[in-house]
Design a protein around this motif. Sequence first.
Motif, short mmCIF file in Angstrom:
data_model
loop_
_atom_site.label_atom_id
_atom_site.label_comp_id
_atom_site.label_asym_id
_atom_site.label_seq_id
_atom_site.Cartn_x
_atom_site.Cartn_y
_atom_site.Cartn_z
N ALA A 56 0.88 -1.20 0.08
CA ALA A 56 0.04 -0.03 -0.24
C ALA A 56 0.78 1.31 -0.03
O ALA A 56 0.42 2.51 -0.07
CB ALA A 56 -0.94 -0.02 1.13
N LEU A 57 2.13 0.89 0.16
CA LEU A 57 3.09 2.38 0.15
C LEU A 57 3.86 2.21 -1.05
O LEU A 57 4.16 1.15 -1.85
CB LEU A 57 4.04 2.25 1.24
CG LEU A 57 3.33 2.08 2.75
CD1 LEU A 57 4.05 1.32 3.94
CD2 LEU A 57 2.95 3.69 3.14
N ARG A 58 4.40 3.47 -1.48
CA ARG A 58 5.28 3.62 -2.63
C ARG A 58 6.58 4.68 -2.01
O ARG A 58 6.17 5.43 -1.59
CB ARG A 58 4.76 4.31 -3.64
CG ARG A 58 3.41 3.34 -4.41
CD ARG A 58 4.15 2.24 -5.07
NE ARG A 58 3.04 1.58 -5.65
CZ ARG A 58 2.62 0.44 -5.25
NH1 ARG A 58 2.95 0.09 -3.86
NH2 ARG A 58 1.62 0.01 -5.85
N LEU A 59 7.54 4.15 -2.35
CA LEU A 59 8.98 5.01 -2.00
C LEU A 59 9.53 5.55 -3.17
O LEU A 59 9.78 4.66 -4.21
CB LEU A 59 9.84 4.20 -1.15
CG LEU A 59 11.31 4.73 -0.95
CD1 LEU A 59 10.95 5.85 0.01
CD2 LEU A 59 12.10 3.62 -0.30
N ALA A 60 9.81 6.83 -3.13
CA ALA A 60 10.59 7.26 -4.23
C ALA A 60 11.76 7.96 -3.88
O ALA A 60 11.77 8.83 -3.02
CB ALA A 60 9.76 8.53 -5.04
N SER A 67 13.96 15.62 -2.37
CA SER A 67 13.21 14.89 -3.33
C SER A 67 13.13 13.37 -2.92
O SER A 67 12.66 12.45 -3.96
CB SER A 67 13.93 14.87 -4.91
OG SER A 67 15.19 14.44 -4.86
N THR A 68 13.14 12.89 -2.10
CA THR A 68 13.07 11.53 -1.42
C THR A 68 11.78 11.44 -0.55
O THR A 68 11.72 12.31 0.32
CB THR A 68 14.18 11.10 -0.92
OG1 THR A 68 15.37 10.79 -1.74
CG2 THR A 68 13.94 9.55 -0.32
N PHE A 69 10.93 10.82 -0.95
CA PHE A 69 9.39 10.62 -0.16
C PHE A 69 8.73 9.22 -0.35
O PHE A 69 9.25 8.47 -1.34
CB PHE A 69 8.74 11.79 -0.66
CG PHE A 69 8.17 11.67 -2.16
CD1 PHE A 69 7.07 10.82 -2.43
CD2 PHE A 69 9.04 12.02 -3.21
CE1 PHE A 69 6.61 10.72 -3.81
CE2 PHE A 69 8.62 11.94 -4.49
CZ PHE A 69 7.56 10.99 -4.90
N ARG A 102 13.57 4.91 -8.24
CA ARG A 102 14.61 5.84 -8.23
C ARG A 102 14.30 7.02 -9.27
O ARG A 102 14.32 6.58 -10.39
CB ARG A 102 15.86 5.13 -8.54
CG ARG A 102 17.24 6.04 -8.03
CD ARG A 102 18.43 5.26 -8.09
NE ARG A 102 18.31 4.27 -6.93
CZ ARG A 102 18.77 4.48 -5.71
NH1 ARG A 102 19.02 5.84 -5.27
NH2 ARG A 102 18.61 3.66 -4.77
N LEU A 103 14.17 8.23 -8.71
CA LEU A 103 13.96 9.35 -9.73
C LEU A 103 15.26 9.83 -10.10
O LEU A 103 16.17 10.06 -9.59
CB LEU A 103 13.33 10.49 -8.78
CG LEU A 103 12.14 10.13 -7.88
CD1 LEU A 103 11.66 11.43 -7.15
CD2 LEU A 103 11.02 9.55 -8.89
N THR A 104 15.33 9.98 -11.50
CA THR A 104 16.49 10.57 -11.96
C THR A 104 16.08 11.68 -12.79
O THR A 104 15.03 11.93 -13.33
CB THR A 104 16.91 9.55 -13.46
OG1 THR A 104 16.02 9.31 -14.10
CG2 THR A 104 17.55 8.24 -12.53
N GLY A 105 17.00 12.93 -12.85
CA GLY A 105 16.92 13.92 -13.42
C GLY A 105 17.16 13.72 -14.93
O GLY A 105 17.94 13.10 -15.37
#
Length: 106
Positions: A56-60, A67-69, A102-105
């Motif tokens: 039920a959770l998501r991690l970015a 920018s980590t949440f 993992r978020l990337t620019g």
Amino acid sequence: MSDATGGGTLRAARPPQDDGQPQDDAEPQDAAAAPAAVFRANCTHCRSSFQLDAGALRLAIGASSRSTFYSFTCPECGEAVRKPAGERIVELLTGGGVPTMRLTGG
């Protein structure tokens, strides 16, 4: 445990207790039979407290702590909730099997 970023609380809840029945050591334990990780969370909209399983959770994970949440949908009011995730929260969630991106620019 409180998140060091001040974004609220997320705690790992204890997994359900076993039924006290002896386990047969001759048979391997099925991974699906292991108790799933459960986390306690709070909604910033309706202020309710509840437990959520890892799915039920998501991690970015972003390039910085800003920018980590983690995010989830409140089971009480249905609102989307997004909270900052410090190092300890990231460890808890990844260790508990929460889906991570993992978020990337670009």
